[in-house]
Enzyme design. Structure first.
Site, mmCIF file in Angstrom:
data_model
loop_
_atom_site.group_PDB
_atom_site.id
_atom_site.type_symbol
_atom_site.label_atom_id
_atom_site.label_comp_id
_atom_site.label_asym_id
_atom_site.label_seq_id
_atom_site.Cartn_x
_atom_site.Cartn_y
_atom_site.Cartn_z
ATOM 1 N N SER A 100 -10.594 -2.337 7.912
ATOM 2 C CA SER A 100 -11.456 -3.385 8.460
ATOM 3 C C SER A 100 -12.463 -3.830 7.411
ATOM 4 O O SER A 100 -12.797 -5.020 7.314
ATOM 5 C CB SER A 100 -12.187 -2.872 9.707
ATOM 6 O OG SER A 100 -11.280 -2.553 10.736
ATOM 7 N N ARG A 122 0.829 -1.203 0.000
ATOM 8 C CA ARG A 122 0.000 0.000 0.000
ATOM 9 C C ARG A 122 0.868 1.259 0.000
ATOM 10 O O ARG A 122 2.076 1.207 0.243
ATOM 11 C CB ARG A 122 -0.910 0.006 1.240
ATOM 12 C CG ARG A 122 -1.990 -1.049 1.217
ATOM 13 C CD ARG A 122 -2.700 -1.173 2.560
ATOM 14 N NE ARG A 122 -1.863 -1.805 3.565
ATOM 15 C CZ ARG A 122 -2.254 -2.060 4.813
ATOM 16 N NH1 ARG A 122 -3.475 -1.708 5.215
ATOM 17 N NH2 ARG A 122 -1.436 -2.649 5.668
ATOM 18 N N HIS A 175 -0.229 0.361 16.325
ATOM 19 C CA HIS A 175 -0.505 -0.854 17.092
ATOM 20 C C HIS A 175 0.549 -1.073 18.185
ATOM 21 O O HIS A 175 1.130 -2.156 18.317
ATOM 22 C CB HIS A 175 -0.568 -2.071 16.153
ATOM 23 C CG HIS A 175 -1.625 -1.961 15.097
ATOM 24 N ND1 HIS A 175 -2.972 -1.973 15.392
ATOM 25 C CD2 HIS A 175 -1.547 -1.822 13.744
ATOM 26 C CE1 HIS A 175 -3.677 -1.859 14.281
ATOM 27 N NE2 HIS A 175 -2.838 -1.749 13.270
ATOM 28 N N ASN A 183 -0.992 -7.631 7.755
ATOM 29 C CA ASN A 183 -1.359 -6.569 6.809
ATOM 30 C C ASN A 183 -2.136 -7.155 5.636
ATOM 31 O O ASN A 183 -1.766 -7.006 4.468
ATOM 32 C CB ASN A 183 -0.123 -5.794 6.333
ATOM 33 C CG ASN A 183 0.891 -6.671 5.615
ATOM 34 O OD1 ASN A 183 0.914 -7.884 5.783
ATOM 35 N ND2 ASN A 183 1.730 -6.055 4.798
ATOM 36 N N VAL A 201 -11.841 -9.652 16.820
ATOM 37 C CA VAL A 201 -12.033 -8.944 18.087
ATOM 38 C C VAL A 201 -11.160 -7.699 18.124
ATOM 39 O O VAL A 201 -10.013 -7.715 17.680
ATOM 40 C CB VAL A 201 -11.680 -9.867 19.273
ATOM 41 C CG1 VAL A 201 -11.828 -9.134 20.590
ATOM 42 C CG2 VAL A 201 -12.558 -11.113 19.246
ATOM 43 N N TYR A 254 -0.602 3.705 11.013
ATOM 44 C CA TYR A 254 -0.976 2.649 11.946
ATOM 45 C C TYR A 254 0.247 2.342 12.803
ATOM 46 O O TYR A 254 1.366 2.238 12.296
ATOM 47 C CB TYR A 254 -1.403 1.380 11.195
ATOM 48 C CG TYR A 254 -2.703 1.527 10.442
ATOM 49 C CD1 TYR A 254 -3.905 1.703 11.122
ATOM 50 C CD2 TYR A 254 -2.727 1.474 9.054
ATOM 51 C CE1 TYR A 254 -5.099 1.841 10.436
ATOM 52 C CE2 TYR A 254 -3.922 1.611 8.359
ATOM 53 C CZ TYR A 254 -5.109 1.803 9.056
ATOM 54 O OH TYR A 254 -6.286 1.948 8.372
ATOM 55 N N ASP A 257 -2.638 -7.940 14.457
ATOM 56 C CA ASP A 257 -1.840 -6.718 14.590
ATOM 57 C C ASP A 257 -1.947 -6.108 15.984
ATOM 58 O O ASP A 257 -1.142 -5.253 16.350
ATOM 59 C CB ASP A 257 -2.189 -5.681 13.510
ATOM 60 C CG ASP A 257 -3.677 -5.431 13.404
ATOM 61 O OD1 ASP A 257 -4.428 -5.868 14.293
ATOM 62 O OD2 ASP A 257 -4.093 -4.797 12.414
ATOM 63 N N LYS A 305 2.262 1.735 7.577
ATOM 64 C CA LYS A 305 2.694 0.914 8.705
ATOM 65 C C LYS A 305 3.646 1.670 9.623
ATOM 66 O O LYS A 305 4.132 2.756 9.315
ATOM 67 C CB LYS A 305 3.366 -0.367 8.197
ATOM 68 C CG LYS A 305 2.445 -1.260 7.384
ATOM 69 C CD LYS A 305 1.204 -1.699 8.153
ATOM 70 C CE LYS A 305 1.508 -2.692 9.247
ATOM 71 N NZ LYS A 305 0.276 -3.152 9.942
ATOM 72 N N GLU A 319 -5.219 3.953 14.184
ATOM 73 C CA GLU A 319 -6.195 3.037 14.775
ATOM 74 C C GLU A 319 -6.800 3.529 16.082
ATOM 75 O O GLU A 319 -7.780 2.947 16.574
ATOM 76 C CB GLU A 319 -5.578 1.641 14.984
ATOM 77 C CG GLU A 319 -4.591 1.530 16.129
ATOM 78 C CD GLU A 319 -3.175 1.921 15.744
ATOM 79 O OE1 GLU A 319 -2.276 1.772 16.591
ATOM 80 O OE2 GLU A 319 -2.956 2.378 14.594
ATOM 81 N N VAL A 336 -7.660 -12.051 12.318
ATOM 82 C CA VAL A 336 -7.560 -10.682 11.814
ATOM 83 C C VAL A 336 -7.066 -9.741 12.905
ATOM 84 O O VAL A 336 -6.567 -8.647 12.625
ATOM 85 C CB VAL A 336 -8.923 -10.208 11.256
ATOM 86 C CG1 VAL A 336 -8.806 -8.838 10.601
ATOM 87 C CG2 VAL A 336 -9.472 -11.206 10.244
#
Length: 370
Positions: free
Chosen positions: A134, A15, A96, A300, A239, A94, A270, A75, A118, A267
């Site tokens: 998402s 991306r 995380h 990703n 979740v 992002y 991350d 990222k 996020e 999913v």
């Protein structure tokens, strides 16, 4: 302001953080955009498109970091970039951080301003910059899961749709948010028997109204997970606790209850993953086996469809990036509470409570720094 768009360097990240359309909007607002050569190629955007939009192409990421006041990325910073990030630089991507104490400590030592896509959050609790990815990851979880159910891939040899005279596959989706809902719609479209679990009764009521008849909505509990996981051919972990490390809702003991060849797609990886046996994988090496259960945990996933993902991401991030560029990060946060919630590490201080809680560190209220 000078905005930098360096090429993504995380493994198999295709991306780009800003499309040529985004660059054009930035230029219209009086800002300079530095774009690394070939940054958008994997997403289908030639360098010439960035030049036509008013971007300035640079061969060296070091030059971009040296000149840019705001770095836009998809990222998180990679270890090799530590020396490139400036003390007063704004990093917007992002992050995380709750899943990486090492990265958290690195950013605290640098002293930069780090805003996480996020954790940008509205007063109503929605996550506008996480939402587009998402929306991509939910359907992809089913596409990937269906592929790895094939026997040649190591799966149980189940066709999710079934055929006349043969039952369809059973899909268990843990989490009914954006990822879970997208996965459920796709799985229902395949013709599978789909169970969606969530702990929000209002969300379950809503999904009951909008989902097809082959989707069954249930309140999540350990007992329900244990029961349904026996039947499942495909399990999707969807979740999310914003900014926090994901709770482990499927432990290793549960794998003994499952059919051999069942596929588990996490999913949530991350943010640490919601299966005890999850470990991060890549697009080139996406799966592994534990006790006869196939695991897929690519962190990703949307990078596999970078053109769709990059356009969707720019649509969402650009309004916030413009506010930072037009006003500076402090004024932008003072005037936009959603953006203020995105502050994770600012000037060496940890400013997001969920990240602080993950590592037992002290949290400094962002208002103290504004």
């Amino acid at each position: 302001m000078i905005i930098g768009v360096p090429k993504e360097i995380k493994a198999e990240e295709n991306r780009v953080s800003m499309t040529p359309t985004g660059v054009e909007v930035m230029r219209q607002n009086g800002h300079t955009v530095l774009v690394e050569v070939s940054a958008g190629l994997a997403s289908g955007f030639e360098d010439e498109l960035y030049v036509q939009a008013g971007g300035e192409l640079l061969d060296s990421p070091r030059d971009i970091f040296r000149r840019a006041e705001l770095i836009m990325r998809v990222k998180e910073p990679q270890p090799s970039e530590r020396e490139l990030i400036g003390e007063d630089q704004i990093w917007f991507s992002y992050l995380h951080l709750a899943a990486s104490e090492q990265l958290t400590n690195m950013l605290m030592k640098i002293g930069s301003v780090n805003i996480a896509y996020e954790t940008v959050q509205t007063a109503r609790g929605s996550l506008p910059l996480l939402l587009p990815m998402s929306e991509v990851a939910g359907p992809m979880a089913i596409h990937e899961g269906a592929k790895y159910l094939e026997t040649e891939q190591g799966g149980g040899g189940v066709l999710l749709s079934g055929v006349p005279g043969v039952d369809p596959g059973v899909v268990l989706i843990i989490g009914g948010g954006v990822v879970g809902a997208g996965a459920a719609k796709t799985a229902c479209g395949y013709g599978a028997k789909v169970y969606v679990l969530d702990i929000d009764l209002d969300r379950l009521r809503y999904l009951t109204d909008v989902m097809p008849e082959n989707c069954f909505l249930l309140m999540s509990s350990p007992a329900t997970v244990r029961d349904l996981i026996r039947q499942a051919d495909l399990v999707v972990g969807a979740v999310l606790e914003p900014g926090s490390r994901t709770p482990k809702l499927v432990d290793r003991k549960m794998l003994d209850r499952m059919k051999k060849g069942t596929v588990m797609v996490d999913v949530s990886i991350d943010q640490g993953g919601c299966f005890e046996t999850s470990k991060e994988t890549t697009h080139s090496n996406p799966i592994y086996m534990v006790d006869g259960i196939l695991h897929y945990a690519v962190s990703n996933m949307p990078a596999a469809v970078p053109k769709t993902s990059s356009i969707a991401l720019t649509n969402s991030t650009l309004p916030y990036a413009l506010q930072i560029a037009n006003k500076g990060w402090q004024k932008a946060m003072r005037e936009n509470a959603d953006l203020k919630r995105g502050a994770n590490v600012v000037k060496g201080e940890l400013t997001h409570q969920a990240v602080a809680d993950a590592f037992g560190l002290e949290c400094t209220p962002i208002d103290d720094l504004l």
